[in-house]
Motif scaffolding. Structure first.
Motif, mmCIF file in Angstrom:
data_model
loop_
_atom_site.group_PDB
_atom_site.id
_atom_site.type_symbol
_atom_site.label_atom_id
_atom_site.label_comp_id
_atom_site.label_asym_id
_atom_site.label_seq_id
_atom_site.Cartn_x
_atom_site.Cartn_y
_atom_site.Cartn_z
ATOM 1 N N ALA A 50 14.803 17.669 -33.158
ATOM 2 C CA ALA A 50 13.762 16.727 -32.735
ATOM 3 C C ALA A 50 12.662 16.606 -33.781
ATOM 4 O O ALA A 50 12.233 15.498 -34.125
ATOM 5 C CB ALA A 50 13.172 17.160 -31.395
ATOM 6 N N ILE A 51 12.175 17.735 -34.312
ATOM 7 C CA ILE A 51 11.102 17.653 -35.298
ATOM 8 C C ILE A 51 11.631 17.108 -36.615
ATOM 9 O O ILE A 51 10.928 16.374 -37.320
ATOM 10 C CB ILE A 51 10.400 19.021 -35.501
ATOM 11 C CG1 ILE A 51 9.185 18.890 -36.426
ATOM 12 C CG2 ILE A 51 11.354 20.061 -36.039
ATOM 13 C CD1 ILE A 51 8.120 17.948 -35.927
ATOM 14 N N ALA A 52 12.880 17.411 -36.969
ATOM 15 C CA ALA A 52 13.442 16.859 -38.209
ATOM 16 C C ALA A 52 13.496 15.344 -38.141
ATOM 17 O O ALA A 52 13.036 14.646 -39.054
ATOM 18 C CB ALA A 52 14.835 17.434 -38.458
ATOM 19 N N LEU A 53 14.034 14.806 -37.062
ATOM 20 C CA LEU A 53 14.151 13.357 -36.929
ATOM 21 C C LEU A 53 12.796 12.701 -36.702
ATOM 22 O O LEU A 53 12.515 11.630 -37.241
ATOM 23 C CB LEU A 53 15.102 13.018 -35.778
ATOM 24 C CG LEU A 53 16.559 13.418 -35.988
ATOM 25 C CD1 LEU A 53 17.356 13.230 -34.701
ATOM 26 C CD2 LEU A 53 17.198 12.613 -37.115
ATOM 27 N N MET B 283 6.362 18.824 -30.964
ATOM 28 C CA MET B 283 5.847 18.131 -32.140
ATOM 29 C C MET B 283 6.772 16.985 -32.553
ATOM 30 O O MET B 283 6.314 15.948 -33.025
ATOM 31 C CB MET B 283 5.658 19.118 -33.289
ATOM 32 C CG MET B 283 4.585 20.179 -33.020
ATOM 33 S SD MET B 283 2.988 19.468 -32.536
ATOM 34 C CE MET B 283 2.557 18.539 -34.007
ATOM 35 N N GLY B 284 8.072 17.168 -32.369
ATOM 36 C CA GLY B 284 8.997 16.077 -32.648
ATOM 37 C C GLY B 284 8.730 14.885 -31.741
ATOM 38 O O GLY B 284 8.692 13.732 -32.188
ATOM 39 N N LYS B 285 8.530 15.176 -30.468
ATOM 40 C CA LYS B 285 8.258 14.102 -29.506
ATOM 41 C C LYS B 285 6.903 13.454 -29.785
ATOM 42 O O LYS B 285 6.733 12.241 -29.596
ATOM 43 C CB LYS B 285 8.305 14.659 -28.083
ATOM 44 C CG LYS B 285 8.383 13.587 -26.998
ATOM 45 C CD LYS B 285 8.659 14.188 -25.634
ATOM 46 C CE LYS B 285 8.777 13.082 -24.580
ATOM 47 N NZ LYS B 285 9.046 13.635 -23.234
ATOM 48 N N LEU C 86 14.647 7.573 -33.626
ATOM 49 C CA LEU C 86 13.618 8.015 -32.690
ATOM 50 C C LEU C 86 14.187 8.311 -31.300
ATOM 51 O O LEU C 86 13.766 9.266 -30.647
ATOM 52 C CB LEU C 86 12.518 6.959 -32.590
ATOM 53 C CG LEU C 86 11.760 6.654 -33.900
ATOM 54 C CD1 LEU C 86 10.612 5.696 -33.623
ATOM 55 C CD2 LEU C 86 11.257 7.930 -34.555
ATOM 56 N N GLY C 87 15.135 7.498 -30.848
ATOM 57 C CA GLY C 87 15.739 7.762 -29.545
ATOM 58 C C GLY C 87 16.455 9.094 -29.510
ATOM 59 O O GLY C 87 16.364 9.838 -28.529
ATOM 60 N N MET C 88 17.162 9.406 -30.591
ATOM 61 C CA MET C 88 17.856 10.684 -30.687
ATOM 62 C C MET C 88 16.861 11.835 -30.738
ATOM 63 O O MET C 88 17.048 12.875 -30.102
ATOM 64 C CB MET C 88 18.735 10.694 -31.933
ATOM 65 C CG MET C 88 19.670 11.887 -32.035
ATOM 66 S SD MET C 88 21.035 11.814 -30.856
ATOM 67 C CE MET C 88 21.936 10.399 -31.476
#
Length: 373
Positions: free
Chosen positions: A204-207, A240-242, A214-216
């Motif tokens: 999540a934080i990588a993407l 933090m990814g979200k 963003l959806g992934m």
């Protein structure tokens, strides 16, 4: 498929930076010259190399000229066909040999061996380029497949697969996202909730940090948060990814709310380890916050985070200092100075040796060049 992605795939398969490929082409072509920027334009399909450079590209990249001339060749078929010819004989033979040797070994390699390998990769990822990490990990993942006979091995495999996914740009969902999905399944095999949360949070934080898929990114973050509400590095990464997803979508309130929750988790789960990809120390938390604030146009928050990160950032990790400087460029762009911000970020990136560049930095530069979108 266009020619550009083929050139990039071939270059990365051989472990060359764009600068190194340019040097080799100049050596091959004699007096004619080509620079790193030319390679970048070719790979991004902004320009097409003429017949002269196609011949030298074929020689340097070790493929038949017809491969480059047939720009419609499908990438998957290309990689499969070439595995037995121009690119892969030595590499493939080494991987196959390693895999069979591991399978035939009476005792195999023990869990503590792989734990040590995991720790080494965690440290090396912070300072080495994506191409080198990708080559080494490909070898070890082939071998590791022969040892997945206990839950602890699945946990190690999941974390290494997550790291492998990070060597591909998140915008190429067929590669990065597929590795993250497989890593999540491997973590589930381990039966360890902490590992399951960590793998999904790291994806999540990588993407989210890359601003890609963003959806992934949001899906992985939500899965991580549903598995466990225990404060952990995995949950911190998910939050933090979200938050970055919300910031990119223009949802300032949600982004800041998730940041507040992330800070509370960090207070309970932050790392003492300073130089591992599997850790989130104070300086790295502030790198996350710096980019988030730059994306939101929160200048005071960004500057505070950048100062805090610089204060504790190890000198051995210049790539992350480059991240912080590029965040300043993004802030300028968001404030309306697109040319100045882009030039500032490009200068910061150019000061970092090409072999230290990461795919994340490349995507960040693209975001800045696109006006912060």
């Amino acid at each position: 498929m266009t020619l550009g992605p083929l050139i990039r795939d071939l270059r990365e398969a051989l472990g060359y930076s764009q600068g190194r490929l340019a040097e080799l082409l100049c050596e091959s072509a004699g007096r004619a010259t080509v620079c790193r920027e030319d390679i970048s334009r070719w790979e991004n399909s902004k320009r097409t190399p003429g017949p002269f450079w196609l011949r030298h590209l074929a020689a340097v990249l070790e493929v038949p000229l017809t491969v480059l001339e047939d720009a419609k060749l499908h990438r998957r078929r290309f990689l499969t066909d070439m595995a037995a010819t121009a690119i892969a004989p030595v590499v493939a033979a080494d991987l196959i040999s390693s895999g069979f040797s591991a399978a035939l070994a009476a005792d195999g390699l023990p869990l503590d061996y792989w734990q040590d390998r995991l720790n080494v990769y965690g440290r090396d990822y912070m300072s080495l380029g994506a191409a080198e990490i990708q080559r080494r990990l490909a070898h070890d993942l082939v071998v590791l497949q022969q040892h997945l006979d206990q839950p602890g091995m699945w946990e190690i495999a999941a974390k290494l697969m997550t790291l492998y996914g990070k060597t591909f740009p998140g915008s190429d969902g067929a590669k990065a996202a597929n590795w993250y999905r497989m890593a999540a399944k491997a973590a589930d095999r381990s039966g360890d909730d902490a590992a399951r949360v960590w793998v999904r949070g790291r994806a999540a934080i990588a993407l989210g940090y890359e601003g890609a898929s963003l959806g992934m990114a949001e899906m992985f973050a939500e899965q991580a948060m549903q598995i466990s509400d225990v404060p952990s590095l995995g949950r911190l990464n998910a939050l933090m990814g979200k938050a970055h997803v919300a910031a990119i979508r223009g949802d300032r309130g949600t982004a800041l709310s998730l940041l507040d929750e992330g800070r509370r988790v960090f207070d309970r789960a932050g790392s003492q380890e300073q130089t591992s990809d599997y850790a989130v120390p104070w300086w790295r938390m502030n790198v996350f916050v710096s980019l988030l604030a730059a994306r939101l146009g929160e200048e005071r928050l960004a500057v505070t985070a950048q100062d805090a990160a610089h204060a504790e950032l190890p000198e051995s990790l210049p790539r992350f200092a480059t991240h912080l400087e590029m965040h300043k460029g993004l802030m300028l762009v968001r404030a309306g100075d697109k040319s100045g911000g882009t030039a500032y970020a490009r200068a910061a990136l150019d000061r970092l040796p090409p072999e230290k560049h990461s795919l994340t930095l490349r995507l960040l530069m693209q975001e800045i060049e696109n006006g912060g979108h």
